[in-house]
Design an enzyme around this catalytic site. Structure first.
Site, PDB file in Angstrom:
ATOM      1  N   GLU A 156     -10.665 -10.122  10.846  1.00 26.55           N
ATOM      2  CA  GLU A 156     -10.101  -8.953  10.462  1.00 26.55           C
ATOM      3  C   GLU A 156     -11.268  -7.939   9.125  1.00 26.55           C
ATOM      4  O   GLU A 156     -12.433  -8.865   9.379  1.00 26.55           O
ATOM      5  CB  GLU A 156      -8.987  -9.866   8.948  1.00 26.55           C
ATOM      6  CG  GLU A 156      -8.104 -10.745   9.531  1.00 26.55           C
ATOM      7  CD  GLU A 156      -7.138  -9.590  10.751  1.00 26.55           C
ATOM      8  OE1 GLU A 156      -6.893  -8.387  10.243  1.00 26.55           O
ATOM      9  OE2 GLU A 156      -6.530  -9.896  11.973  1.00 26.55           O
TER      10      GLU A 156
ATOM     11  N   ARG B 212       0.715  -0.971  -0.004  1.00 22.88           N
ATOM     12  CA  ARG B 212       0.264   0.014   0.244  1.00 22.88           C
ATOM     13  C   ARG B 212       0.861   0.944  -0.170  1.00 22.88           C
ATOM     14  O   ARG B 212       0.543   2.423  -0.510  1.00 22.88           O
ATOM     15  CB  ARG B 212      -1.053   0.225   1.326  1.00 22.88           C
ATOM     16  CG  ARG B 212      -1.918  -1.003   1.413  1.00 22.88           C
ATOM     17  CD  ARG B 212      -2.295  -1.273   2.533  1.00 22.88           C
ATOM     18  NE  ARG B 212      -2.591  -2.017   3.018  1.00 22.88           N
ATOM     19  CZ  ARG B 212      -2.744  -2.448   4.366  1.00 22.88           C
ATOM     20  NH1 ARG B 212      -3.739  -2.196   4.822  1.00 22.88           N
ATOM     21  NH2 ARG B 212      -2.157  -3.506   5.275  1.00 22.88           N
TER      22      ARG B 212
ATOM     23  N   ARG C  53      47.556  43.653  -8.984  1.00 24.71           N
ATOM     24  CA  ARG C  53      45.718  43.726 -10.279  1.00 24.71           C
ATOM     25  C   ARG C  53      46.679  45.153 -10.528  1.00 24.71           C
ATOM     26  O   ARG C  53      48.003  46.217 -10.425  1.00 24.71           O
ATOM     27  CB  ARG C  53      45.761  44.522  -8.877  1.00 24.71           C
ATOM     28  CG  ARG C  53      45.007  45.978  -8.334  1.00 24.71           C
ATOM     29  CD  ARG C  53      44.353  46.453  -7.409  1.00 24.71           C
ATOM     30  NE  ARG C  53      44.646  47.741  -7.450  1.00 24.71           N
ATOM     31  CZ  ARG C  53      45.114  48.132  -6.004  1.00 24.71           C
ATOM     32  NH1 ARG C  53      43.705  47.696  -4.537  1.00 24.71           N
ATOM     33  NH2 ARG C  53      44.937  49.285  -5.362  1.00 24.71           N
TER      34      ARG C  53
HETATM   35  C1  UD1 Z   1      -2.922  -6.425  11.446  1.00 23.26           C
HETATM   36  C2  UD1 Z   1      -3.720  -7.480  12.220  1.00 23.26           C
HETATM   37  C3  UD1 Z   1      -4.818  -6.566  12.320  1.00 23.26           C
HETATM   38  C4  UD1 Z   1      -4.640  -5.337  12.560  1.00 23.26           C
HETATM   39  C5  UD1 Z   1      -3.678  -4.585  12.088  1.00 23.26           C
HETATM   40  C6  UD1 Z   1      -2.815  -3.352  13.586  1.00 23.26           C
HETATM   41  C7  UD1 Z   1      -3.277  -9.492  11.288  1.00 23.26           C
HETATM   42  C8  UD1 Z   1      -3.690 -10.669  10.405  1.00 23.26           C
HETATM   43  N1  UD1 Z   1      -4.097  -8.615  11.091  1.00 23.26           N
HETATM   44  O1  UD1 Z   1      -3.298  -5.865   9.990  1.00 23.26           O
HETATM   45  O2  UD1 Z   1      -5.793  -7.263  13.010  1.00 23.26           O
HETATM   46  O3  UD1 Z   1      -5.695  -4.686  13.937  1.00 23.26           O
HETATM   47  O4  UD1 Z   1      -2.477  -5.202  11.926  1.00 23.26           O
HETATM   48  O5  UD1 Z   1      -2.037  -2.922  12.562  1.00 23.26           O
HETATM   49  O6  UD1 Z   1      -2.332 -10.300  11.878  1.00 23.26           O
HETATM   50  N2  UD1 Z   1       4.086  -9.252   8.383  1.00 23.26           N
HETATM   51  C9  UD1 Z   1       5.182 -10.498   8.150  1.00 23.26           C
HETATM   52  N3  UD1 Z   1       4.836 -10.848   7.098  1.00 23.26           N
HETATM   53  C10 UD1 Z   1       3.661 -11.256   6.295  1.00 23.26           C
HETATM   54  C11 UD1 Z   1       2.634 -10.277   6.473  1.00 23.26           C
HETATM   55  C12 UD1 Z   1       3.185  -9.241   7.250  1.00 23.26           C
HETATM   56  O7  UD1 Z   1       6.370  -9.972   9.079  1.00 23.26           O
HETATM   57  O8  UD1 Z   1       3.104 -11.800   6.140  1.00 23.26           O
HETATM   58  C13 UD1 Z   1       4.816  -8.138   9.180  1.00 23.26           C
HETATM   59  C14 UD1 Z   1       4.487  -6.540   8.468  1.00 23.26           C
HETATM   60  O9  UD1 Z   1       5.647  -6.241   8.224  1.00 23.26           O
HETATM   61  C15 UD1 Z   1       3.775  -5.771   9.421  1.00 23.26           C
HETATM   62  C16 UD1 Z   1       2.839  -6.349  10.485  1.00 23.26           C
HETATM   63  O10 UD1 Z   1       3.656  -7.896  10.445  1.00 23.26           O
HETATM   64  O11 UD1 Z   1       4.467  -5.075   9.945  1.00 23.26           O
HETATM   65  C17 UD1 Z   1       1.588  -6.276  10.100  1.00 23.26           C
HETATM   66  O12 UD1 Z   1       1.301  -6.927   8.647  1.00 23.26           O
HETATM   67  P1  UD1 Z   1       0.089  -6.181   8.369  1.00 23.26           P
HETATM   68  O13 UD1 Z   1      -0.347  -6.101   6.300  1.00 23.26           O
HETATM   69  O14 UD1 Z   1       0.177  -4.393   7.678  1.00 23.26           O
HETATM   70  O15 UD1 Z   1      -1.263  -6.243   8.534  1.00 23.26           O
HETATM   71  P2  UD1 Z   1      -2.915  -4.846   9.103  1.00 23.26           P
HETATM   72  O16 UD1 Z   1      -3.223  -5.758   7.417  1.00 23.26           O
HETATM   73  O17 UD1 Z   1      -2.468  -4.417   8.847  1.00 23.26           O
HETATM   74 CA    CA Z   2      -0.865  -2.982   9.386  1.00 25.71          CA
END
Ligand code: UD1
Ligand code: CA
Length: 468
Positions: free
Chosen positions: A150, A13, A435
């Site tokens: 979610e 995003r 100069r």
């Molecule tokens: C996540 C939570 C959601 C919460 C929100 C708060 C889950 C499924 N959802 O959603 O409930 O309200 O955070 O901000 O956990 N990351 C990894 N590996 C992955 C995916 C993500 O390391 O495969 C890390 C990302 O770098 C990030 C964090 O996990 O720092 C959160 O991931 P993100 O995709 O931002 O989760 P949200 O959709 O925000």
């Molecule tokens: Ca997040």
């Protein structure tokens, strides 16, 4: 206490080549804030889960943390699974996300304490948000948390819930290890959700607790650049407030920007339009601004500087800078020096009490003490191929519009006549004039007027502005 930062997500995003967790706010990449918060909460060696961008994240964080690899970003649950081999079998674990820069160590400490006090298998840091969109919702049954859903998997009724998951947890390792292995990816995003642990614990008859965050700025996740801009603003407010309470006067907080890495002493005054970046330090009694940008620069006591740009420069006590000066890398300005308007200094030392008051360029030069650089005087440091050094001793007087063609040395107490182009060294106490001597031709005006008059006879009548 153990701690894990999830930082392997793609951050799609943000729409950028740069991994999301390396975007900076207030001069520091987001992932550093996450690591610092865990350290503040007593985690000695946090584990950072990294993925595709492992190398660039490791370059930023260095060797002070441990790294777990999640080669494919298959969700937050999968990310935590990747960290398990680096963690003990038993004990408590704080889990945070690298995209929550406003989260504090104090909040993590409160979460860990509540978790230990309540004896839960998992304690979720929650927030009541007026606009919960995008966050996972806490689903309760008779007051007890039974699941986190979610946004994308929530039904219309669940979307009405304002109690959200911040993405920060305290877990009891021995309880969640087996459950993490059993996670499935049967959801709208086809990912292994860490949030599914909650329902899994409940299904086993285990205990889930929540702790509402006091300041919901801390819950703010940065997923796109607008959220980054908002988080930046909140962080800046926090930094400004902290400095104000430590004795720094801010005339206009809204136009003052201070990186989290900057150090200020009490009794510093910042006027509107000041931007302090990187490792900049400011000693007490300095009055900076209006309008100044300093990057990795140092101000000793009592400096006054306005309308100035500094990069890797240091400024001695009581020096005066500006308006409109530019101090480039390697500028070392002594005590009580005056650097005035439209002056550029680069890789040069200016001795105490010297003056470079107007319209000068000083590059690759060593100026002694009490040197006066006349208006418009410059060092000619570049011959088109390489840079050369100019050395000027104590008490040298450089006249207006002097060119010092480097390499050249002017010994102490010498005078350089205005308009000179100095190519040879000048000895102590000497006067150098380089100069052409002026010639005055008495009565020559009449000769010129006659010449102009003759030209006018052959051509058109004299034009406006010509000599009559
Ligand atoms: C996540 C939570 C959601 C919460 C929100 C708060 C889950 C499924 N959802 O959603 O409930 O309200 O955070 O901000 O956990 N990351 C990894 N590996 C992955 C995916 C993500 O390391 O495969 C890390 C990302 O770098 C990030 C964090 O996990 O720092 C959160 O991931 P993100 O995709 O931002 O989760 P949200 O959709 O925000
Ligand atoms: Ca997040």
């Amino acid at each position: 206490m153990q701690g894990v930062v999830l930082a392997a997500g793609q951050g799609v995003r943000m729409k950028s080549e740069l991994p999301k967790v390396l975007f900076s706010l207030c001069g520091q990449p987001m992932v550093r804030y996450a690591v610092a918060a865990l350290r503040d909460a007593g985690v000695a060696e946090p584990v950072v889960v990294v993925g595709e961008h492992a190398a660039s994240i490791e370059a930023v964080l260095g060797a002070h943390v441990r790294y777990a690899q999640q080669p494919v970003p298959r969700g937050t649950g999968d990310a935590l699974r990747a960290a398990l081999p680096l963690l003990p079998q038993q004990g408590d674990l704080l889990v945070t996300c690298a995209d929550m820069p406003l989260l504090t160590g104090a909040t993590l400490t409160a979460l860990a304490q509540w978790h230990q006090h309540s004896g839960a298998a998992i304690t979720v840091l929650t927030a009541q948000l007026p606009n919960p969109q995008g966050y996972g919702r806490l689903v309760r049954d008779e007051g007890q948390v039974i699941a986190i859903v979610e946004e994308r998997d929530a039904d219309p009724a669940q979307k009405q819930i304002h109690e959200v998951n911040t993405g920060v947890y305290c877990l009891r390792l021995q309880d969640v290890r087996p459950l993490l292995r059993q996670l499935t990816a049967e959801n709208a995003q086809g990912e292994y959700y860490l949030t599914d642990l909650v329902a899994a614990v409940v299904a086993q008859g285990g205990k889930v607790e929540t702790l509402p965050v006091e300041d919901f700025d801390e819950a703010m996740g940065v997923n796109d650049r607008w959220q980054l801009a908002q988080a930046q603003q909140r962080m800046q407010q926090r930094i400004l407030r902290a400095w104000a309470l430590q004795g720094v006067s801010l005339l206009d907080p809204a136009s003052t920007y201070i990186d989290v890495t900057v150090q200020l002493a009490p009794d510093v005054t910042l006027l509107p339009g000041v931007v302090l970046e990187g490792e900049t330090t400011v000693a007490s009694g300095c009055v900076l601004g209006p309008n100044l940008r300093a990057t990795d620069s140092h101000f000793e006591e009592g400096v006054q500087a306005q309308y100035a740009v500094l990069n890797q420069a240091s400024v001695g006590s009581r020096a005066q800078l500006g308006p409109f000066c530019y101090l480039r890398p390697g500028s070392v300005i002594g005590a009580d020096v005056k650097i005035g308007d439209f002056v550029e200094i680069k890789n040069s030392t200016i001795g105490a009490q010297s003056k470079v008051p107007h319209l000068s360029y000083v590059g690759d030069a060593r100026l002694g003490e009490r040197v006066n650089m006349g208006c418009g005087s410059i060092t000619v440091n570049f011959d088109g191929v390489s840079k050369h050094e100019t050395i000027i001793g104590n008490d040298v007087f450089v006249g207006c519009n002097v060119n010092l063609v480097a390499p050249v040395q002017v010994q102490e107490g010498a005078y350089l006549a205005a308009g000179s182009t100095i190519t040879d060294d000048v000895h102590k106490q000497a006067l150098a004039i380089a100069r052409h001597r002026q010639i005055n031709k008495e009565g020559y005006a009449a000769v010129l007027q006659k010449k102009h008059g003759e030209q006018a006879v052959g051509g058109k009548e004299s034009q406006r502005g010509n000599v009559p």
